[in-house]
Structures are given as structure tokens and as C-alpha cells.
Design a protein around this motif. Structure first.
Motif, PDB file in Angstrom:
ATOM      1  N   THR A 158      43.688  50.654  34.520  1.00 43.14           N
ATOM      2  CA  THR A 158      44.081  49.340  35.064  1.00 43.14           C
ATOM      3  C   THR A 158      42.988  48.801  35.980  1.00 43.14           C
ATOM      4  OG1 THR A 158      46.394  50.044  34.996  1.00 43.14           O
ATOM      5  CG2 THR A 158      45.883  48.101  36.333  1.00 43.14           C
ATOM      6  N   LEU A 159      42.403  49.687  36.815  1.00 40.31           N
ATOM      7  CA  LEU A 159      41.322  49.274  37.718  1.00 40.31           C
ATOM      8  C   LEU A 159      40.112  48.774  36.926  1.00 40.31           C
ATOM      9  CD1 LEU A 159      39.992  49.136  40.543  1.00 40.31           C
ATOM     10  CD2 LEU A 159      39.309  51.534  40.231  1.00 40.31           C
ATOM     11  N   VAL A 160      39.729  49.512  35.872  1.00 40.49           N
ATOM     12  CA  VAL A 160      38.570  49.114  35.052  1.00 40.49           C
ATOM     13  C   VAL A 160      38.815  47.758  34.410  1.00 40.49           C
ATOM     14  CG1 VAL A 160      37.244  49.648  32.968  1.00 40.49           C
ATOM     15  CG2 VAL A 160      37.756  51.451  34.602  1.00 40.49           C
ATOM     16  N   LEU A 161      40.014  47.570  33.846  1.00 44.36           N
ATOM     17  CA  LEU A 161      40.331  46.291  33.186  1.00 44.36           C
ATOM     18  C   LEU A 161      40.293  45.138  34.181  1.00 44.36           C
ATOM     19  CD1 LEU A 161      43.239  47.386  30.784  1.00 44.36           C
ATOM     20  CD2 LEU A 161      40.801  47.172  30.288  1.00 44.36           C
ATOM     21  N   GLY A 162      40.793  45.397  35.400  1.00 45.61           N
ATOM     22  CA  GLY A 162      40.753  44.364  36.443  1.00 45.61           C
ATOM     23  C   GLY A 162      39.328  44.015  36.847  1.00 45.61           C
ATOM     24  N   LEU A 163      38.481  45.034  37.003  1.00 45.01           N
ATOM     25  CA  LEU A 163      37.080  44.815  37.383  1.00 45.01           C
ATOM     26  C   LEU A 163      36.318  44.074  36.287  1.00 45.01           C
ATOM     27  CD1 LEU A 163      36.335  48.321  38.948  1.00 45.01           C
ATOM     28  CD2 LEU A 163      36.324  46.138  40.179  1.00 45.01           C
ATOM     29  N   VAL A 164      36.586  44.433  35.029  1.00 45.01           N
ATOM     30  CA  VAL A 164      35.914  43.756  33.909  1.00 45.01           C
ATOM     31  C   VAL A 164      36.358  42.303  33.834  1.00 45.01           C
ATOM     32  CG1 VAL A 164      35.714  43.682  31.389  1.00 45.01           C
ATOM     33  CG2 VAL A 164      35.534  45.865  32.574  1.00 45.01           C
ATOM     34  N   LEU A 165      37.623  42.041  34.134  1.00 46.67           N
ATOM     35  CA  LEU A 165      38.142  40.667  34.155  1.00 46.67           C
ATOM     36  C   LEU A 165      37.415  39.842  35.220  1.00 46.67           C
ATOM     37  CD1 LEU A 165      40.291  38.595  33.200  1.00 46.67           C
ATOM     38  CD2 LEU A 165      41.795  39.501  34.970  1.00 46.67           C
ATOM     39  N   LEU A 166      37.252  40.433  36.412  1.00 41.54           N
ATOM     40  CA  LEU A 166      36.544  39.742  37.501  1.00 41.54           C
ATOM     41  C   LEU A 166      35.076  39.508  37.142  1.00 41.54           C
ATOM     42  CD1 LEU A 166      38.062  41.637  40.568  1.00 41.54           C
ATOM     43  CD2 LEU A 166      38.484  39.252  39.919  1.00 41.54           C
ATOM     44  N   GLN A 167      34.456  40.496  36.480  1.00 43.88           N
ATOM     45  CA  GLN A 167      33.057  40.354  36.048  1.00 43.88           C
ATOM     46  C   GLN A 167      32.918  39.205  35.047  1.00 43.88           C
ATOM     47  OE1 GLN A 167      31.500  43.761  33.966  1.00 43.88           O
ATOM     48  NE2 GLN A 167      29.610  42.708  33.397  1.00 43.88           N
ATOM     49  N   MET A 193      37.750  37.606  26.665  1.00 46.15           N
ATOM     50  CA  MET A 193      37.667  36.723  27.842  1.00 46.15           C
ATOM     51  C   MET A 193      36.450  35.809  27.753  1.00 46.15           C
ATOM     52  SD  MET A 193      39.261  36.198  30.738  1.00 46.15           S
ATOM     53  CE  MET A 193      38.959  35.255  32.217  1.00 46.15           C
ATOM     54  N   MET A 194      35.305  36.402  27.395  1.00 47.43           N
ATOM     55  CA  MET A 194      34.073  35.621  27.293  1.00 47.43           C
ATOM     56  C   MET A 194      34.154  34.621  26.142  1.00 47.43           C
ATOM     57  SD  MET A 194      32.030  36.646  29.714  1.00 47.43           S
ATOM     58  CE  MET A 194      30.356  36.284  29.277  1.00 47.43           C
ATOM     59  N   CYS A 195      34.781  35.042  25.055  1.00 45.54           N
ATOM     60  CA  CYS A 195      34.879  34.162  23.877  1.00 45.54           C
ATOM     61  C   CYS A 195      35.819  32.986  24.169  1.00 45.54           C
ATOM     62  CB  CYS A 195      35.377  34.964  22.678  1.00 45.54           C
ATOM     63  SG  CYS A 195      35.383  34.012  21.135  1.00 45.54           S
ATOM     64  N   ILE A 196      37.044  33.309  24.591  1.00 45.94           N
ATOM     65  CA  ILE A 196      38.044  32.248  24.847  1.00 45.94           C
ATOM     66  C   ILE A 196      37.625  31.386  26.034  1.00 45.94           C
ATOM     67  CG2 ILE A 196      40.453  31.811  25.501  1.00 45.94           C
ATOM     68  CD1 ILE A 196      41.090  34.524  24.026  1.00 45.94           C
ATOM     69  N   GLY A 197      37.188  32.064  27.121  1.00 40.19           N
ATOM     70  CA  GLY A 197      36.746  31.316  28.304  1.00 40.19           C
ATOM     71  C   GLY A 197      35.547  30.444  28.005  1.00 40.19           C
ATOM     72  N   GLY A 198      34.599  30.975  27.207  1.00 40.95           N
ATOM     73  CA  GLY A 198      33.413  30.207  26.832  1.00 40.95           C
ATOM     74  C   GLY A 198      33.764  28.970  26.021  1.00 40.95           C
ATOM     75  N   ILE A 199      34.711  29.121  25.113  1.00 42.97           N
ATOM     76  CA  ILE A 199      35.142  27.981  24.280  1.00 42.97           C
ATOM     77  C   ILE A 199      35.786  26.910  25.163  1.00 42.97           C
ATOM     78  CG2 ILE A 199      36.798  27.259  22.501  1.00 42.97           C
ATOM     79  CD1 ILE A 199      36.252  30.005  21.140  1.00 42.97           C
ATOM     80  N   ILE A 200      36.665  27.339  26.079  1.00 41.74           N
ATOM     81  CA  ILE A 200      37.354  26.374  26.974  1.00 41.74           C
ATOM     82  C   ILE A 200      36.331  25.619  27.832  1.00 41.74           C
ATOM     83  CG2 ILE A 200      38.907  26.176  28.966  1.00 41.74           C
ATOM     84  CD1 ILE A 200      40.459  28.606  27.744  1.00 41.74           C
ATOM     85  N   MET A 201      35.373  26.373  28.413  1.00 44.81           N
ATOM     86  CA  MET A 201      34.377  25.746  29.281  1.00 44.81           C
ATOM     87  C   MET A 201      33.441  24.832  28.486  1.00 44.81           C
ATOM     88  SD  MET A 201      35.223  26.754  32.254  1.00 44.81           S
ATOM     89  CE  MET A 201      33.847  26.292  33.300  1.00 44.81           C
ATOM     90  N   ALA A 202      33.100  25.248  27.257  1.00 48.66           N
ATOM     91  CA  ALA A 202      32.220  24.436  26.413  1.00 48.66           C
ATOM     92  C   ALA A 202      32.906  23.116  26.039  1.00 48.66           C
ATOM     93  CB  ALA A 202      31.823  25.209  25.157  1.00 48.66           C
ATOM     94  N   VAL A 203      34.180  23.205  25.683  1.00 41.90           N
ATOM     95  CA  VAL A 203      34.944  21.997  25.320  1.00 41.90           C
ATOM     96  C   VAL A 203      35.057  21.070  26.527  1.00 41.90           C
ATOM     97  CG1 VAL A 203      37.239  21.142  24.653  1.00 41.90           C
ATOM     98  CG2 VAL A 203      36.221  23.080  23.429  1.00 41.90           C
ATOM     99  N   SER A 204      35.219  21.677  27.738  1.00 42.92           N
ATOM    100  CA  SER A 204      35.337  20.844  28.946  1.00 42.92           C
ATOM    101  C   SER A 204      34.035  20.081  29.234  1.00 42.92           C
ATOM    102  CB  SER A 204      35.711  21.724  30.148  1.00 42.92           C
ATOM    103  OG  SER A 204      34.632  22.559  30.511  1.00 42.92           O
ATOM    104  N   LYS A 205      32.899  20.646  28.783  1.00 42.48           N
ATOM    105  CA  LYS A 205      31.615  19.976  29.005  1.00 42.48           C
ATOM    106  C   LYS A 205      31.408  18.836  28.000  1.00 42.48           C
ATOM    107  CE  LYS A 205      30.333  22.477  32.459  1.00 42.48           C
ATOM    108  NZ  LYS A 205      30.331  21.870  33.802  1.00 42.48           N
ATOM    109  N   ASP A 206      31.713  19.133  26.711  1.00 40.64           N
ATOM    110  CA  ASP A 206      31.590  18.071  25.687  1.00 40.64           C
ATOM    111  C   ASP A 206      32.358  18.505  24.449  1.00 40.64           C
ATOM    112  OD1 ASP A 206      30.489  16.429  23.445  1.00 40.64           O
ATOM    113  OD2 ASP A 206      29.277  15.608  25.066  1.00 40.64           O
TER     114      ASP A 206
END
Length: 575
Positions: free
Chosen positions: A16-25, A139-152
Motif C-alpha cells: 500500500t505504501l509503495v502504491l501511494g508513493l508511486v501515485l504521488l510520483q 496514471m501517466m497514460c490517463i492523466g497525460g490524456i486528460i492534461m493534453a486534452v485540457s491544453k488543446d
């Protein structure tokens, strides 16, 4: 493979600690491109130096925090993986210890070693990757898509086109590589088998000048594994260049169409730079997934092999309520016992009925392949009988716990086995808490004191792996001492005097007679001279009893026994 992860329960909080740290990273890495866009659009273009210093300093803090999260996550995940490997290896070893010889024959020793070492290591490596990547990649894939769409949103269509192409490339490569990974583990088993045989049988190989033959066998197994490894690595090796090619084309498309969007005033330069970084993060997350595709198939094949061992139910099981044997101290009885080895066309022994009592020596003799060693191996329940029953002190061996049964027995196997350690350690293997006096007494009865005294450090002298630094006769005498120090109710000597000279054999048997007055002694032997003085001799022929009696009785009544005697002794010796 998921089935094996049940052993991670001990590390659930660490996971659980590792997953939390990776999420924050992941969050910190997703935030950095937006900060960079702000620096370019608001700081550089508007020439606001304080703003650049302010956001730049904040970027450094975010990057430093991400690095700390990454280091801690790597450390904890490595500890989890190492601990998981330790637990699985321990589970395999503990489970294998309960196997009958039938299960050992089915899987093979070389394969069990590979499964306990290499296969566990493969799963360990994937576990580290999964702990780091199973949160980061999505996280990087979904988050990246959301942030990319928010830009253009319109420029994001480039990513929509690229992702299926990237995913299809990964799938094709993985589908070709998965079967080859499974083949690699099987071929590794084969290589280990050839290597083990070559190393353990080096004396025989050299004595028959078969070094070139064994070298050829090893080269063939090695070449077969190497060929498969090269093939699978070629397939997997195409993945990274293919990914980079697609990523570079994606970068060109983003810069091209992004430039058009800037010239039309729909986008700022900083946003394009951020968009490009988010696109790269999305691509890299898919590359992480592709790396998982490289490792997971091989680990899955290894996990299947590990589970095959752990799921194998031993034929020999202790009864739910073990029966306690009567207080007869070593009474052995065979009642119409029949046993066949798995896959054998005919029984190894059949219709065996006899009894052996404390204070008596029962000898078993017969030709090669007559079933002597098989009969002895059924008493400590290395195999279960197919028909009939074996009773120890009035209780069927299948109704006793294996620990209780074997605590009554002192076995000296046909092939003397010694362990690394000292001479004293090997004798104490029969009784862990044996005193020095008991060890010396057992060695004296086994006629081992003389050669032990000639060794540089006596009882503290080192025994090499497999007892390679002592002779065959010395191995046998140490094995006999190991059984004697236990002072069991039943002694089983499986052709244990074959490497001894006649003089030592006679002295040893004379010493044993006074030492085993209250125990049941069963001796398997090839030599007539070893069995002649026994209280009872059982003659086996083709798995059946050809005669039972004393030497004199059998000479009158058993033709098989007479044939053995005449083949070994002269007329003067017989008389």
C-alpha cells in the motif's frame, strides 16, 4: 501468477505504501509540464523574471519530491520482492519435503531446482516492475490524456490516432514472444539436467572416456536454449525501436499541427511544449506496458511451473487422527503385500508375507531386480503399497503419522549419502542431541573409529559435498554410525556392507549383534557370507518369496538360494 501473490499478505501495508508513493510520483511528473508552460507563456513571453524564479523554484521542489518518492518506492518494492521470493522458495521446499519418491520421479530433481531458483527469480523481477508500473503506467497514460486534452482538444486527435497503432505493435510482438518464453524454461530444465548429470557423474564419464560425448550433449542443450533465447530477444528487441519510431512520428505530427494551431492563434507556445511532454508521457506509459509484456509472459510461465509444484498433492498423507502403535518396540509384519512402480507393466513385489521381531536379524537376499530394495523402501513408507498391508507394532504404517513411523527406524540406504559439515555432524544427523560419547560409540560399532582417528582433525574433520573426500567403504561406515547413534527400534540395512572388505564386514556384523539385541534388524545383501548367520533369511525371486528359513533350512529346501550360495562360495566354505 496472481495465485502466487497470496503470499504477499505479510507485506500488504508495504505494498500500500509503495502504491501511494508511486501515485504521488506520477502526480508530480504530470504537474511539471503545466508549470513549464506557465513559465514560457507568462514568464518568458511577458519577460516577468520574478515569476520565472518563483515557478522555477516550485518546479525544483516538485521534481525533488518526485525523486524522493521514487527512491523510497524503489527501496520498499525491492524489500517486498526479496521477501516474497524468500516465502515462495520456503513454501516450495517445505511442500517438496512431503513428496513421496513418486512425485520426485514425476517432476525430476533438476526441474525442482530450476523452479525453486530461476522461476522464483523471474516472478520476483516482475513483481518489482508491477509494484512500480501498475499504478504509474495507467496514471501517466490517463492523466497525460486528460492534461493534453485540457491544453488543446483538437490537437489531441493526433494522440487518438497514435495510441491504437502503438497498442497494436505491442500486441503483435507480445503474441509472438509469449510461446517462446514458455519453451525457454523447459529448455533451461533440460540444460540443468545435462549439467547436473555431467558434474555428478564426472568419474564415470572420465573412466569411460566419454568427455566428448557429454560435451556434445551439453553443447546441444546449450545451443537449443541459446537459439530460443536469441529468437525471443530478437522479437522483443524490435519493440523498443518500433516504439521510438512511432513516438518520433507522433512528435513530428504534434509539432507540425501544433505550429499551425499557434499560427492561427488557437494555442500558445508554452501549451504546445506542455502538450508535447504529455504526449511523450502517454507514449512512455505505453512503453512501460510493453516492458511488462516482455517480462510478464516469462514470469507467467515460471508461475505456472511453481504452482504445478505447490498444487501437487503428495500421495503420502498423514491420517487425520494418527493411530498410536502398540508397545511392541519394532515388530514388523508384511501381509500379502503387492507394489508396482507407476507405469510398470508388472508388480515389483507381490504376495509378500513375513514377520520380523525384536532381537532377531532378518536377511533378504536375491538376484538383481528381485525387489529387495523395493521391499525395504516400503517400511518407512517412501511409497504406499498397492495391495496388502505393512504393520509396525500392530499398526498399519498408513495409519501412523510419518514422523512417528520414521522415528522408529534407522535406515542405511543402498547409496551412502553424506552432507557437507564435519564427521561428527554427519553422525549426529541421526540424533541431533547426541553426546560426544554417543557419537564415538556409534563410530566404534560401525568400525569407523580407526579411519576417523587417522583424519587430521578427527571427528571435527570436514566432509566435502557428497562425501567426495572419503572412500565408498568409509561413507558406508559413517552412514551406519548415523543410524546406530539414533538407537531406533528397527534397523534397515539396504545392501550397506557392499563396499566393505570381508574382514571389516565380519567385525561390523559381530559388533552389531550385541548392539541391536532389543531391536528388529532387516538386512538386504548380495553376499551370502553377510546373511548366513541371520535368524531368518528371505529369498526373493522375481518379486516373490522363493523361500524363508535359516541358512541350513534353505540349503535343503530352496533351489534359488542354493544357486546363489554355489555361485559365491566354494565347497569347503559351504561345508
Amino acid at each position: 501468477m496472481i495465485k502466487l501473490f497470496r503470499f504477499l499478505k505479510t507485506y500488504r501495508w508495504a505494498v500500500t505504501l509503495v502504491l501511494g508513493l508511486v501515485l504521488l510520483q506520477s502526480l508530480s511528473e504530470l504537474y511539471l509540464p503545466t508549470l513549464m508552460a506557465d513559465i514560457v507563456d507568462k514568464g518568458v513571453i511577458e519577460e516577468d523574471l520574478p515569476y520565472i524564479w518563483k515557478i522555477g523554484g516550485f518546479m525544483l521542489l516538485v521534481a525533488a519530491a518526485g525523486t524522493v518518492f521514487s527512491i523510497i518506492a524503489s527501496y520498499v518494492s525491492a524489500k517486498i520482492s526479496a521477501g516474497f521470493g524468500k516465502i515462495v522458495r520456503n513454501k516450495i521446499f517445505t511442500h517438496v519435503e512431503h513428496f513421496s519418491l513418486q512425485e520426485f520421479d514425476k517432476i525430476g530433481t533438476a526441474s525442482l531446482i530450476t523452479r525453486t531458483t530461476n522461476d522464483v527469480q523471474q516472478v520476483q523481477q516482475v513483481l518489482i516492475m508491477m509494484l512500480r508500473m501498475m499504478v504509474m503506467a495507467p496514471m501517466m497514460c490517463i492523466g497525460g490524456i486528460i492534461m493534453a486534452v485540457s491544453k488543446d482538444a483538437k490537437l489531441s486527435l493526433v494522440i487518438v490516432v497514435i495510441i491504437p497503432v502503438l497498442a497494436a505493435a505491442i500486441m503483435i510482438v507480445a503474441m509472438k514472444g509469449v510461446p517462446l518464453f514458455k519453451k525457454m524454461q523447459i529448455k533451461l530444465d533440460k540444460l540443468n539436467l545435462v549439467l547436473r548429470e555431467a558434474l555428478t557423474g564426472i568419474r564415470v564419464i572420465r573412466s569411460f572416456n566419454r568427455i566428448e560425448h557429454e560435451k556434445k550433449r551439453f553443447d546441444e542443450a546449450n545451443a537449443d536454449l541459446t537459439e530460443t533465447a536469441i529468437k525471443v530477444n530478437k522479437i522483443m528487441g524490435t519493440m523498443m525501436p518500433l516504439m521510438m519510431l512511432i513516438m518520433n512520428f507522433a512528435s513530428i505530427a504534434i509539432i507540425w499541427f501544433g505550429g499551425l494551431r499557434i499560427s492561427e492563434g488557437h494555442m500558445q507556445v508554452g501549451d504546445l511544449m506542455a502538450f508535447l511532454q504529455y504526449a511523450m508521457q502517454i507514449m512512455f506509459s505505453l512503453i512501460m506496458v510493453s516492458m511488462m509484456f516482455v517480462m510478464v509472459p516469462r514470469a507467467s510461465a515460471s508461475a505456472v511451473r511453481i504452482n504445478e509444484v505447490l498444487d501437487m498433492v503428495p500421495d503420502l498423507k498423514d491420517p487425520e487422527q494418527p493411530k498410536r502403535a502398540d508397545a511392541k518396540r519394532g515388530y514388523v509384519e508384511f501381509r500379502d503385500v503387492t507394489f508396482s512402480y507407476p507405469g510398470a507393466e508388472a508388480p515389483a513385489i507381490s504376495g509378500i508375507t513375513f514377520s520380523a521381531q525384536p532381537g532377531e536379524i532378518t536377511a533378504i537376499i536375491g538376484g538383481t531386480g528381485s525387489g529387495k530394495s523395493t521391499l525395504i523402501s516400503l517400511i518407512p513408507r517412501f511409497y504406499d503399497v498397492n495391495g496388502g498391508s505393512i504393520l509396525i507394532d500392530g499398526a498399519d504404517v498408513r495409519e501412523l503419522s510419518q514422523e512417528q513411523l520414521r522415528s522408529k527406524i534407522g535406515l542405511v540406504p543402498q547409496k551412502a549419502v553424506l552432507f557437507t559439515g564435519t564427521v561428527a555432524d554427519n553422525i549426529r544427523y541421526g540424533k541431533e542431541d547426541a553426546t560426544d560419547e554417543e557419537v564415538r560409540h556409534a563410530a566404534a560399532i560401525a568400525q569407523a573409529s580407526e579411519f576417523i582417528g587417522e583424519m587430521k582433525e578427527g571427528f571435527d574433520s570436514a566432509i566435502a559435498q557428497g562425501g567426495s573426500n572419503v572412500s565408498g567403504g568409509q561413507k558406508q561406515r559413517l552412514s551406519i554410525a548415523r543410524a546406530l547413534v539414533r538407537r531406533p527400534e528397527i534397523y534397515l540395512f539396504d545392501d550397506s556392507f557392499s563396499a566393505l572388505d570381508f574382514k571389516t564386514d565380519a567385525k561390523l556384523r559381530a559388533a552389531l549383534k550385541s548392539e541391536t539385541l532389543e531391536s528388529t534388524v532387516l538386512i538386504v545383501a548380495q553376499r551370502v557370507s553377510t546373511v548366513m548367520s541371520a535368524d531368518r533369511i528371505i529369498v526373493l525371486d522375481d518379486g516373490q518369496i522363493a523361500g524363508i528359513g535359516s541358512h541350513k533350512e534353505l540349503m535343503d529346501s530352496c533351489s534359488v538360494y542354493r544357486e546363489i550360495v554355489f555361485s559365491q562360495l566354494s565347497e569347503e566354505e559351504i561345508a
